[in-house]
Motif scaffolding. Structure first.
Motif, short mmCIF file in Angstrom:
data_model
loop_
_atom_site.label_atom_id
_atom_site.label_comp_id
_atom_site.label_asym_id
_atom_site.label_seq_id
_atom_site.Cartn_x
_atom_site.Cartn_y
_atom_site.Cartn_z
N ARG A 16 11.64 -20.25 33.69
CA ARG A 16 12.64 -21.29 34.01
C ARG A 16 14.08 -20.77 33.94
O ARG A 16 15.00 -21.54 33.78
CB ARG A 16 12.47 -22.49 33.07
N ALA A 17 14.25 -19.46 34.07
CA ALA A 17 15.63 -18.93 34.00
C ALA A 17 16.48 -19.39 35.19
O ALA A 17 17.67 -19.63 35.04
CB ALA A 17 15.60 -17.40 33.94
N VAL A 18 15.86 -19.53 36.35
CA VAL A 18 16.63 -19.84 37.55
C VAL A 18 16.60 -21.34 37.86
O VAL A 18 17.65 -21.95 38.09
CB VAL A 18 16.10 -19.04 38.76
N LEU A 36 15.17 -20.99 26.45
CA LEU A 36 14.01 -21.08 27.32
C LEU A 36 12.94 -20.14 26.78
O LEU A 36 13.24 -19.19 26.07
CB LEU A 36 14.39 -20.65 28.74
N VAL A 37 11.71 -20.41 27.18
CA VAL A 37 10.61 -19.59 26.65
C VAL A 37 10.33 -18.42 27.59
O VAL A 37 10.45 -18.56 28.82
CB VAL A 37 9.34 -20.47 26.46
N CYS A 38 10.00 -17.27 27.03
CA CYS A 38 9.62 -16.16 27.91
C CYS A 38 8.11 -16.25 28.17
O CYS A 38 7.35 -16.77 27.36
CB CYS A 38 10.04 -14.79 27.35
N ILE A 229 14.72 -18.04 19.89
CA ILE A 229 14.59 -16.66 20.36
C ILE A 229 13.42 -16.56 21.33
O ILE A 229 12.54 -15.72 21.20
CB ILE A 229 14.52 -15.66 19.17
N PHE A 230 13.37 -17.51 22.28
CA PHE A 230 12.47 -17.41 23.43
C PHE A 230 11.01 -17.73 23.11
O PHE A 230 10.12 -17.42 23.92
CB PHE A 230 12.56 -16.02 24.10
N GLY A 231 10.74 -18.30 21.95
CA GLY A 231 9.36 -18.62 21.59
C GLY A 231 9.18 -20.10 21.29
O GLY A 231 9.94 -20.95 21.75
N VAL A 408 22.60 -16.03 26.50
CA VAL A 408 21.64 -15.04 26.03
C VAL A 408 21.35 -14.04 27.15
O VAL A 408 21.99 -14.10 28.20
CB VAL A 408 20.31 -15.71 25.55
N GLN A 409 20.37 -13.19 26.91
CA GLN A 409 20.13 -12.06 27.82
C GLN A 409 19.76 -12.45 29.25
O GLN A 409 19.92 -11.65 30.16
CB GLN A 409 19.05 -11.15 27.24
N TYR A 410 19.26 -13.67 29.50
CA TYR A 410 18.91 -14.02 30.88
C TYR A 410 20.05 -14.70 31.63
O TYR A 410 19.90 -15.03 32.80
CB TYR A 410 17.63 -14.86 30.96
#
Ligand SMILES: Cc1ncc(COP(=O)(O)O)c(C=O)c1O
Length: 429
Positions: A16-18, A36-38, A229-231, A408-410
Motif C-alpha cells: 500500500r505504499a502507492v 504501512l505493513v511490508c 516498524i512495518f509489522g 519513512v523509507q518508502y
C-alpha cells in the motif's frame, strides 16, 4: 544511500505504499501513528496464523512450529537490537502495557521516598506508569527534565540536576514522536549508571529510523512496537537479564519462574513474532541491495547484525534527504522554513539532521489544523493528521493539537514536493 531504483523496489515491498485499498493514489505521511505493513511481514503473519495456529507446548507439528516461530522472532529482535540473546526479549500487547508492567515491578522495590526522572519530550506511555507509582505511594515524585523550546531538544544540564541519590529510574524516549528530536541516550545512560538507577528507553518512535544497539546505549530496558516498524501490533522489550530475573512482575503461580515467559501474562501470539521476523527479513533484503556501498564499514559486526546496521544506516541517510527537502523545499516549491506563518516545533537547522528523525510537527498561524489536514488530503492526497499524539511535549508547547508528518523509507522526494505544494496553496491564500 538509496538510489531511485532502490526506492522503487522498497515501495514495491509495501503493497500500500502507492495506493490505498480503494485504489486512491496517496502519500502516506502518518507513519508516526503507525506505518504501512511490508509484504513479507503480512505474509509471514498470515502463514503463522493459518498454519501454526496451535498453542505452543505440544508434540504435534503445528504446536512445534508455533514454538519455533516465537523463538525465531525473539532471536531476530535480539540481533536487531544487539541484545545478548532472544531470552532477553519480552513481548507484550503494546509498549504502553510493557512500561506499566516494568513500573509495577520496580514499584515493588520502592518505599515512597524515591523519584523517577523522565523528560518533557515523552509520550504519555512513559509518563503515566510513573505517575501511577506516585498515586499509589510507591515513589515520592516524577521529575521532568526540561525541553529547550526553541528546538525541542533535551536540556541535558537540567536532567543532570534532577538526579540525586533517591533516583530509582531514569526513563526517556529515544526520539520525540512530535518534534522528532533524539535524546543523547549514551550520555543519559552514564548518568543513570552513576546514580545506580534503572535506565529505560522508549524507542517506539525512533525504531524505524536508525540503528539501535542496547549494549552501546547501555540501557536496562528498551521497548518498541511492531506496528511502528512495518509489522503488526504487539511490542518487544529488551531487559537486562539480571533485572528480568530479580524483578517481580504480575504473574500467575503456574507460569514460568524465570526468563521472558515470567513477564508475559497469558500465552503468546505466534503470528506477531512471525510478523516482526518478516520485518527484520525485509531489512536483511534491504542490506543486500546496498552492501557494496558499505565495504570496510561496520566491520565490528558480522552476519545479520551488520546487515541490520547497514539497512538502518542507509534508511537514516535517505530520510535525512527527505527531511532536508521538507525544510528547505524542492525544485521551485518552498519548504516549511519559507512558507509564511508556518511554525515548526523542533530542530530546523539542516546541518543538524542527525539529531532528529524525519518527523515534523507544525501549525500555521491563522489556519486551523483541521483545515490544513483536510486540504492536504483532499487536494494533495497526503494522509496525515493533527492531534496531541499523547505527547507531553504538545502540552509544554501550550498546544491542544499540532499537525504532524512523519516519513519513512518508502516515502519519496516527489511525495514531499506534492505535500509542500499543497501546503503552500492553503498558506498563501
Ligand atoms: C514515543 C512513543 N512511545 C510510546 C507509544 C505507545 O506505543 P504503544 O501503542 O505500542 O503502546 C507511542 C505511540 O505513538 C510513541 O510514539
Amino acid at each position: 544511500m538509496f538510489d531511485q531504483d532502490l526506492v522503487n523496489k522498497i515501495r514495491a515491498a509495501f503493497p500500500r505504499a502507492v495506493k490505498d485499498f480503494t485504489g486512491r493514489e496517496r502519500a502516506f505521511f502518518d507513519n508516526g501513528t503507525g506505518t504501512l505493513v511490508c509484504e513479507r511481514a503480512a505474509k509471514a503473519e498470515a502463514k503463522a496464523r493459518i498454519d501454526y495456529s496451535a498453542n505452543i507446548g505440544a508434540n504435534f507439528d503445528e504446536s512445534q512450529k508455533a514454538k519455533e516461530t516465537v523463538k525465531a522472532g525473539r532471536e531476530a529482535v535480539a540481533e536487531f537490537l544487539n541484545a545478548p540473546s532472544g531470552a532477553t526479549i519480552v513481548s507484550g500487547e503494546s509498549a504502553t502495557k510493557l512500561l506499566f508492567d516494568v513500573s509495577y515491578a520496580i514499584g515493588k522495590e520502592c518505599n515512597g521516598t524515591e523519584n523517577v526522572v523522565i523528560s518533557e519530550l515523552e509520550h504519555y506511555a512513559n509518563v503515566s506508569p510513573w505517575n501511577e507509582l506516585v498515586r499509589v505511594g510507591k515513589i515520592k515524585e516524577v521529575r521532568f527534565a526540561r525541553m529547550n523550546l526553541e528546538d525541542g531538544t533535551l536540556d541535558f544540564d537540567h536532567l543532570q540536576e534532577l538526579i540525586d541519590s533517591n533516583t530509582k529510574v531514569i526513563s526517556v524516549t529515544a526520539a520525540s514522536n512530535v518534534t522528532g528530536t533524539k535524546i543523547p541516550l549514551e550520555r543519559v545512560s552514564s548518568l543513570a549508571k552513576e546514580a545506580k538507577a534503572y535506565f529505560i528507553v522508549d524507542a517506539v518512535h525512533h525504531v524505524p529510523h536508525g540503528p539501535i544497539d542496547v549494549q552501546k546505549i547501555n540501557c536496562d530496558f528498551l521497548v518498541f512496537s511492531g506496528y511502528k516498524i512495518f509489522g503488526s501490533h504487539g511490542s518487544y522489550m529488551y531487559m537486562n537479564p539480571e533485572y528480568m530475573e530479580n524483578l517481580k512482575p504480575y504473574k500467575v503461580k503456574p507460569s514460568a519462574k524465570s526468563g521472558p515467559f515470567k513477564w508475559e501474562s497469558g500465552t503468546r501470539n505466534q503470528a506477531m513474532f512471525a510478523s516482526i521476523k518478516g520485518v527484520l527479513d525485509h531489512f536483511l533484503w534491504l542490506a543486500e541491495q546496498i552492501q557494496s556501498q558499505y565495504e570496510g564499514k561496520f566491520e565490528e559486526n558480522t552476519g545479520n547484525r551488520r546487515a541490520y546496521k547497514i539497512a538502518m544506516n542507509a534508511s537514516q541517510q535517505y530520510e535525512n534527504l527527505l527531511s532536508k527537502a521538507v525544510l528547505e523545499g524542492i525544485d521551485d516549491v518552498p519548504g516549511l522554513l519559507s512558507i509564511p506563518d508556518v511554525k515548526i516545533f523542533g530542530i530546523t537547522d539542516t546541518n543538524r539532521l542527525d539529531e532528529r528523525d524525519p518527523t515534523f510537527a507544525f501549525i500555521v498561524d491563522g489556519v486551523p489544523n483541521e483545515d490544513i489536514i483536510k486540504h492536504l488530503w483532499e487536494k494533495g492526497g497526503i494522509a496525515t493528521r493533527a492531534e496531541n499524539f499523547y505527547s507531553y511535549a504538545v502540552e509544554v508547547y501550550k498546544q491542544l493539537k499540532v499537525n504532524r508528518i512523519s516519513l519513512v523509507q518508502y516515502n519519496t522526494l516527489e511525495e514531499v514536493r506534492i505535500f509542500l505544494k499543497t501546503l503552500n496553496t492553503i498558506c498563501n491564500k
